[in-house]
Write a protein that holds these residues in place. Structure first.
Motif, PDB file in Angstrom:
ATOM      1  N   ALA A   1     -69.795 -33.785 -15.632  1.00  0.00           N
ATOM      2  CA  ALA A   1     -68.504 -33.222 -16.036  1.00  0.00           C
ATOM      3  C   ALA A   1     -68.403 -33.063 -17.551  1.00  0.00           C
ATOM      4  O   ALA A   1     -67.412 -32.536 -18.049  1.00  0.00           O
ATOM      5  CB  ALA A   1     -67.369 -34.108 -15.535  1.00  0.00           C
ATOM      6  N   GLY A   2     -69.439 -33.559 -18.285  1.00  0.00           N
ATOM      7  CA  GLY A   2     -69.461 -33.337 -19.729  1.00  0.00           C
ATOM      8  C   GLY A   2     -69.327 -34.566 -20.597  1.00  0.00           C
ATOM      9  O   GLY A   2     -69.216 -34.441 -21.822  1.00  0.00           O
ATOM     10  N   HIS A   3     -69.377 -35.776 -20.016  1.00  0.00           N
ATOM     11  CA  HIS A   3     -69.169 -36.995 -20.795  1.00  0.00           C
ATOM     12  C   HIS A   3     -70.379 -37.920 -20.684  1.00  0.00           C
ATOM     13  O   HIS A   3     -70.800 -38.274 -19.576  1.00  0.00           O
ATOM     14  CB  HIS A   3     -67.905 -37.720 -20.328  1.00  0.00           C
ATOM     15  N   ASP A   4     -70.927 -38.315 -21.840  1.00  0.00           N
ATOM     16  CA  ASP A   4     -72.063 -39.230 -21.861  1.00  0.00           C
ATOM     17  C   ASP A   4     -71.653 -40.581 -21.280  1.00  0.00           C
ATOM     18  O   ASP A   4     -70.560 -41.085 -21.540  1.00  0.00           O
ATOM     19  CB  ASP A   4     -72.546 -39.433 -23.301  1.00  0.00           C
ATOM     20  N   THR A   5     -72.566 -41.196 -20.507  1.00  0.00           N
ATOM     21  CA  THR A   5     -72.369 -42.549 -19.992  1.00  0.00           C
ATOM     22  C   THR A   5     -73.541 -43.413 -20.449  1.00  0.00           C
ATOM     23  O   THR A   5     -74.421 -42.959 -21.175  1.00  0.00           O
ATOM     24  CB  THR A   5     -72.271 -42.543 -18.461  1.00  0.00           C
ATOM     25  N   GLU A   6     -73.543 -44.659 -19.996  1.00  0.00           N
ATOM     26  CA  GLU A   6     -74.600 -45.585 -20.418  1.00  0.00           C
ATOM     27  C   GLU A   6     -75.991 -45.078 -20.043  1.00  0.00           C
ATOM     28  O   GLU A   6     -76.936 -45.198 -20.811  1.00  0.00           O
ATOM     29  CB  GLU A   6     -74.368 -46.960 -19.783  1.00  0.00           C
ATOM     30  N   LYS A   7     -76.116 -44.497 -18.837  1.00  0.00           N
ATOM     31  CA  LYS A   7     -77.436 -44.129 -18.330  1.00  0.00           C
ATOM     32  C   LYS A   7     -77.717 -42.637 -18.352  1.00  0.00           C
ATOM     33  O   LYS A   7     -78.888 -42.238 -18.278  1.00  0.00           O
ATOM     34  CB  LYS A   7     -77.594 -44.652 -16.893  1.00  0.00           C
ATOM     35  N   PHE A   8     -76.668 -41.816 -18.446  1.00  0.00           N
ATOM     36  CA  PHE A   8     -76.878 -40.380 -18.331  1.00  0.00           C
ATOM     37  C   PHE A   8     -76.186 -39.646 -19.469  1.00  0.00           C
ATOM     38  O   PHE A   8     -75.029 -39.939 -19.802  1.00  0.00           O
ATOM     39  CB  PHE A   8     -76.356 -39.850 -16.990  1.00  0.00           C
ATOM     40  N   LYS A   9     -76.920 -38.692 -20.034  1.00  0.00           N
ATOM     41  CA  LYS A   9     -76.360 -37.847 -21.090  1.00  0.00           C
ATOM     42  C   LYS A   9     -75.841 -36.556 -20.471  1.00  0.00           C
ATOM     43  O   LYS A   9     -76.492 -35.948 -19.624  1.00  0.00           O
ATOM     44  CB  LYS A   9     -77.443 -37.525 -22.127  1.00  0.00           C
ATOM     45  N   ALA A  10     -74.663 -36.150 -20.894  1.00  0.00           N
ATOM     46  CA  ALA A  10     -74.084 -34.913 -20.375  1.00  0.00           C
ATOM     47  C   ALA A  10     -74.912 -33.718 -20.828  1.00  0.00           C
ATOM     48  O   ALA A  10     -75.412 -33.689 -21.960  1.00  0.00           O
ATOM     49  CB  ALA A  10     -72.648 -34.771 -20.865  1.00  0.00           C
ATOM     50  N   PRO A  11     -75.087 -32.694 -19.988  1.00  0.00           N
ATOM     51  CA  PRO A  11     -75.812 -31.481 -20.410  1.00  0.00           C
ATOM     52  C   PRO A  11     -75.135 -30.847 -21.630  1.00  0.00           C
ATOM     53  O   PRO A  11     -73.908 -30.762 -21.695  1.00  0.00           O
ATOM     54  CB  PRO A  11     -75.712 -30.576 -19.166  1.00  0.00           C
ATOM     55  N   ASP A  12     -75.957 -30.412 -22.579  1.00  0.00           N
ATOM     56  CA  ASP A  12     -75.411 -29.814 -23.803  1.00  0.00           C
ATOM     57  C   ASP A  12     -74.536 -28.610 -23.498  1.00  0.00           C
ATOM     58  O   ASP A  12     -73.509 -28.389 -24.156  1.00  0.00           O
ATOM     59  CB  ASP A  12     -76.554 -29.405 -24.739  1.00  0.00           C
ATOM     60  N   SER A  13     -74.945 -27.800 -22.492  1.00  0.00           N
ATOM     61  CA  SER A  13     -74.175 -26.603 -22.169  1.00  0.00           C
ATOM     62  C   SER A  13     -72.766 -26.958 -21.681  1.00  0.00           C
ATOM     63  O   SER A  13     -71.795 -26.265 -21.992  1.00  0.00           O
ATOM     64  CB  SER A  13     -74.904 -25.783 -21.104  1.00  0.00           C
ATOM     65  N   VAL A  14     -72.652 -28.064 -20.919  1.00  0.00           N
ATOM     66  CA  VAL A  14     -71.337 -28.495 -20.427  1.00  0.00           C
ATOM     67  C   VAL A  14     -70.528 -29.106 -21.563  1.00  0.00           C
ATOM     68  O   VAL A  14     -69.333 -28.846 -21.720  1.00  0.00           O
ATOM     69  CB  VAL A  14     -71.489 -29.498 -19.274  1.00  0.00           C
ATOM     70  N   TYR A  15     -71.188 -29.941 -22.374  1.00  0.00           N
ATOM     71  CA  TYR A  15     -70.507 -30.594 -23.502  1.00  0.00           C
ATOM     72  C   TYR A  15     -69.939 -29.555 -24.461  1.00  0.00           C
ATOM     73  O   TYR A  15     -68.796 -29.686 -24.926  1.00  0.00           O
ATOM     74  CB  TYR A  15     -71.485 -31.521 -24.232  1.00  0.00           C
ATOM     75  N   ASN A  16     -70.714 -28.514 -24.772  1.00  0.00           N
ATOM     76  CA  ASN A  16     -70.278 -27.509 -25.746  1.00  0.00           C
ATOM     77  C   ASN A  16     -69.100 -26.675 -25.246  1.00  0.00           C
ATOM     78  O   ASN A  16     -68.417 -26.037 -26.046  1.00  0.00           O
ATOM     79  CB  ASN A  16     -71.450 -26.588 -26.115  1.00  0.00           C
ATOM     80  N   GLU A  17     -68.887 -26.669 -23.932  1.00  0.00           N
ATOM     81  CA  GLU A  17     -67.771 -25.911 -23.374  1.00  0.00           C
ATOM     82  C   GLU A  17     -66.468 -26.712 -23.346  1.00  0.00           C
ATOM     83  O   GLU A  17     -65.418 -26.179 -22.989  1.00  0.00           O
ATOM     84  CB  GLU A  17     -68.109 -25.454 -21.946  1.00  0.00           C
ATOM     85  N   LEU A  18     -66.524 -27.999 -23.726  1.00  0.00           N
ATOM     86  CA  LEU A  18     -65.314 -28.827 -23.728  1.00  0.00           C
ATOM     87  C   LEU A  18     -64.358 -28.357 -24.828  1.00  0.00           C
ATOM     88  O   LEU A  18     -64.792 -27.800 -25.841  1.00  0.00           O
ATOM     89  CB  LEU A  18     -65.672 -30.296 -23.965  1.00  0.00           C
ATOM     90  N   PRO A  19     -63.044 -28.580 -24.660  1.00  0.00           N
ATOM     91  CA  PRO A  19     -62.099 -28.273 -25.744  1.00  0.00           C
ATOM     92  C   PRO A  19     -62.471 -29.052 -27.007  1.00  0.00           C
ATOM     93  O   PRO A  19     -63.105 -30.103 -26.946  1.00  0.00           O
ATOM     94  CB  PRO A  19     -60.747 -28.732 -25.176  1.00  0.00           C
ATOM     95  N   GLU A  20     -62.066 -28.537 -28.135  1.00  0.00           N
ATOM     96  CA  GLU A  20     -62.468 -29.134 -29.418  1.00  0.00           C
ATOM     97  C   GLU A  20     -62.016 -30.590 -29.532  1.00  0.00           C
ATOM     98  O   GLU A  20     -62.733 -31.424 -30.088  1.00  0.00           O
ATOM     99  CB  GLU A  20     -61.888 -28.308 -30.566  1.00  0.00           C
TER     100      GLU A  20
END
Length: 633
Positions: free
Chosen positions: A508-527
C-alpha cells in the motif's frame, strides 16, 4: 324409619332395576340435545388440559447470554438465570429500533445495571500538580568586567555570601581606567569652553560602571585612582564566583552572579489535558516538602506557551514572598488548583458511563416507555475531564437517561446479538457471515497480538496502513501509533501472520520492518505522506537481535522517570528504556538472549517502583523522596 329400611331390604332388586331403566330412558331422550358438548369442544377441553411443556415449539434463551437456546424452560447453564421465551426478547411495537438491546428485569438486576438522568452542572476539577522552587529570573544580576585589569582585593570569599546594594565586591587595578581618568582631569579645564568634551569624558567612566560620586571624587582630588572598587548593583546572594585574588580579567568576562531571594517562583508541571482548566489568576494551594505542616497560597501569574517534549507538561508559575529566606530554590512542592472551565452550566456525565474505542466515545441511552429495560447505542463527543465526570459537547440532551454501571455488560449483549456496539458501530452481520459480536469473542479468546514498525506521517497514512492491515483475512483489529511508528495487531494465527500483514502494508506504500514499499507506489502518495524511508540494513540487524516490550511501572515525577529508566538500563541486554508518566508504562528494547522483561521489572521494583509482576520492598519505597511516593494511602 325402621319400616322404611325394612322395605328397602325386601325390595332392593326391584328398585335397582327401576334406576337402570330410568338412566336408559334419559339417554334416549336427552343424549343429542344442545347441552351435550360437541366433539370439537371435547377436543378443546382435552387440549386445554394437556401439558404444553413437552410439545410447545417455543425456543427458550437467556437474556444475558442469548447464545444459549433450548427447546424447554429451565436455568441458564452460564449464569443460572431463568430462561425466557425468545419471542419475549424480540417483542415490541412498531416504534422499536432494530438496534435496541432489551434486557429482562432479572438480567438487569444480575448485571447491576444503574442509570442516571443527564443534567447540566458547573464543571469543576481539582488539579494536582508537582513543582519546584526556582529563583525569580527578574532578580538575577550577572556582573561582568567592563574593562580589563587585575583583581587586587576580593571582598566576596564564597558562594552563598549575602551582599547589599552598593557593597564592595572586589578591587581592580586597570591601566585602561587610569588613562580614562587622566582624560577626565584634562577635560575638566575645558568644562566651560568645551563642555561637550568634558561630558564625553564623564560618560566614558559611567559606561564602565563608575557612579557620579566616584567620578566627582576623581575631579575633587585631581589625581587618577589606580584601583577601582566594583560595587554590587543589587542586594542578594552570591550564587557564582568566577574570579580569585590576583586573576587577570578581560573586558566582558563574568565576575559574579547575584540572586535576590526575597521573591521566588514556584514552577508547577501541568499536563496537557489539565491546561484547559488553568488560567491566569487562579488560586493554587500548595505545600513545601521541607516545611511540613505549613500551607501556602498564590495565584497563577504565567502559563508556559510550550509543552516539554519529555514530560508532556507545561510549567505554571506562582510567585512566593520569601522575605525571611526560609524557602530555598530547588525545594519540591505539591499544589492543588480548583478551577471551573466555564461559568455556564454544561452537560456532565460520569466517567463510568463511557466506553472508549480509541476513536469513539460510546454511551448506552435507555429507551423510555418500555416494560423491560431497553438501551440504544449512542456515539458522543466529549469535552474536558471534570473530576469524575466528562463534559459532553455533542450527542446527548438534557433529560435523557443513560447507563452508568454495567455498561460493558450491555455492550457485550449487543455484540452477541449482532446489534450496534462498541466494536461493531454499524451493526448487522460481517462479511464472513458471523456477527461482529462473535468475532470479537473469538478475537478475545483465540486472537494473538503482534506489533511491528511501519513508517508514515499523517492521518491519511494512518487510515491507509490500518485499512491495508484489516484487509488481510484473519486480522481482527489493527491500530497504527504515529508517534511510535508502530502497528499493534490482533489476528487469528490459523489464518494469517504478521509477515503477511507487513507485506500488505508495504504494497500500500508504507515501509515496514521486513518489507520496503515499491518506489512506484511510494512516489504516488500525497506529498504529506512522503515519510523518511527506512534503512533495511539497520532494521534487519535490529529486528534479528532485539525485541520490544512494554509493561506498567508506577511513579510520579521526573525523579521517578530517571530512577526507573536507570534501573532498566542497568540490566544487561537492555539497549533503550523509556518511561511514560501519563500512561505509567515502560517501553524498552532488549536482547532476548541476554535478558527478559521479567528481569527488568524485578530490577525496577528493587529500585522502589511497583511493576505489573513485582511489588517494591516497603523499606525501599519509604526511603523515596516525598514527591515520588505514588502509592495511595
Amino acid at each position: 324409619m325402621n319400616n322404611f329400611k325394612q322395605y328397602i331390604k325386601e325390595n332392593y332388586q326391584f328398585l335397582l332395576g327401576a334406576v337402570v331403566v330410568g338412566l336408559v330412558l334419559g339417554w334416549l331422550f336427552f343424549g343429542s340435545s344442545s347441552d351435550t358438548p360437541s366433539a370439537s369442544e371435547q377436543h378443546i377441553e382435552e387440549h386445554e388440559g394437556h401439558n404444553h411443556e413437552s410439545d410447545d415449539p417455543t425456543t427458550w434463551t437467556c437474556s444475558m447470554h442469548p447464545q444459549i437456546k433450548q427447546e424447554k424452560p429451565g436455568d441458564c447453564p452460564i449464569c443460572g438465570m431463568d430462561l425466557i421465551p425468545l419471542s419475549e426478547m424480540n417483542a415490541g411495537g412498531d416504534d422499536v429500533d432494530p438496534n435496541e438491546i432489551q434486557l429482562s428485569e432479572s438480567a438487569a438486576k444480575l448485571a447491576d445495571i444503574q442509570t442516571i438522568w443527564v443534567q447540566k452542572g458547573n464543571p469543576q476539577k481539582s488539579i494536582h500538580m508537582q513543582g519546584k522552587v526556582e529563583a525569580d529570573e527578574r532578580n538575577v544580576a550577572e556582573l561582568t568586567a567592563r574593562f580589563g585589569g587585575r583583581i587586587e582585593k576580593l571582598f566576596v570569599n564564597f558562594t552563598g555570601q549575602q551582599v547589599r546594594k552598593g557593597e564592595k565586591l572586589t578591587t581592580i587595578y586597570s591601566p585602561e581606567l587610569l588613562a580614562a581618568q587622566r582624560e577626565l582631569l584634562e577635560a575638566v579645564g575645558y568644562s566651560e569652553t568645551r563642555p561637550g568634551l568634558y561630558q564625553a569624558a564623564r560618560n566614558k567612566l559611567k559606561l564602565w560602571d563608575l557612579n557620579d560620586k566616584q567620578i566627582d571624587a576623581i575631579e575633587k582630588y585631581g589625581n587618577p585612582q589606580p584601583y577601582f572598587d566594583v560595587l554590587s548593583p543589587v542586594s542578594g546572594t552570591v550564587s557564582m564566583r568566577n574570579v580569585a585574588t590576583g586573576d587577570y580579567v578581560k573586558e566582558g568576562q563574568a565576575l559574579f552572579k547575584l540572586v535576590d531571594l526575597s521573591k521566588l517562583w514556584v514552577m508547577f508541571d501541568a499536563y496537557e489535558n489539565d491546561l484547559p482548566w488553568i488560567k491566569n489568576g487562579d488560586e493554587v494551594t500548595y505545600t513545601i516538602q521541607a516545611l511540613p505542616g505549613e500551607s501556602f497560597t498564590g495565584k497563577v501569574r504565567y502559563i508556559d506557551p510550550f509543552i516539554s517534549p519529555k514530560t508532556r507538561a507545561a510549567q505554571v508559575r506562582v510567585e512566593l514572598n520569601n522575605s525571611k529566606q526560609r524557602v530555598k530554590p530547588g525545594m519540591f512542592t505539591a499544589g492543588v488548583l480548583n478551577s471551573e472551565v466555564s461559568n455556564e452550566p454544561q452537560l456532565l456525565i460520569p466517567k463510568s458511563s463511557i466506553l472508549w474505542t480509541g476513536k469513539r466515545a460510546v454511551v448506552y441511552v435507555k429507551v423510555p416507555n418500555r416494560e423491560a429495560p431497553s438501551f440504544l447505542y449512542r456515539e458522543i463527543t466529549l469535552g474536558p475531564v471534570a473530576g469524575d465526570n466528562y463534559v459532553v459537547s455533542e450527542g446527548l440532551n438534557e433529560g435523557e437517561e443513560i447507563a452508568t454501571n454495567g455498561v460493558f455488560k450491555i455492550d457485550a449483549a449487543a455484540q452477541l446479538r449482532g446489534l450496534q456496539s462498541m466494536m461493531n458501530p454499524e451493526g448487522g452481520m460481517s462479511s464472513t457471515g458471523h456477527q461482529h459480536g462473535d468475532m470479537n469473542m473469538e478475537a478475545n479468546t483465540q486472537g494473538e497480538h503482534a506489533q511491528f514498525k511501519a513508517a508514515g506521517n499523517c492521518e491519511m497514512c494512518k487510515d491507509r496502513i490500518e485499512k491495508a492491515a484489516k484487509a488481510v483475512n484473519g486480522v481482527f483489529s489493527a491500530h497504527w501509533d504515529a508517534e511510535q511508528q508502530m502497528v499493534h495487531l490482533q489476528y487469528d494465527s490459523k489464518k494469517t501472520n504478521p509477515e503477511k500483514v507487513q507485506q500488505a502494508i508495504a504494497n500500500a506504500g508504507h515501509d515496514t520492518e521486513k518489507f520496503k514499499a515499491p518506489d512506484s507506489v511510494y512516489n504516488e502518495l500525497p506529498e504529506c505522506c512522503l515519510f523518511d524511508r527506512l534503512s533495511y540494513t539497520d532494521q534487519a540487524t535490529t529486528s534479528a537481535k532485539e525485541e520490544h516490550a512494554q509493561f506498567k511501572a508506577s511513579g510520579n515525577c521526573e525523579m521517578c522517570k530517571d530512577r526507573i529508566e536507570k534501573a532498566a538500563l542497568a540490566v544487561g541486554g537492555v539497549s533503550s528504556a523509556q518511561w511514560d508518566a501519563t500512561q505509567q508504562m515502560v517501553h524498552m528494547q532488549y536482547d532476548p538472549k541476554k535478558t527478559s522483561p521479567d528481569k527488568v521489572q524485578l530490577a525496577i521494583a528493587k529500585a522502589g517502583h511497583d511493576t505489573e509482576q513485582y511489588k517494591a520492598p516497603d523499606a525501599v519505597y519509604n526511603d523515596l523522596p516525598e514527591c515520588c511516593l505514588y502509592r495511595e494511602e
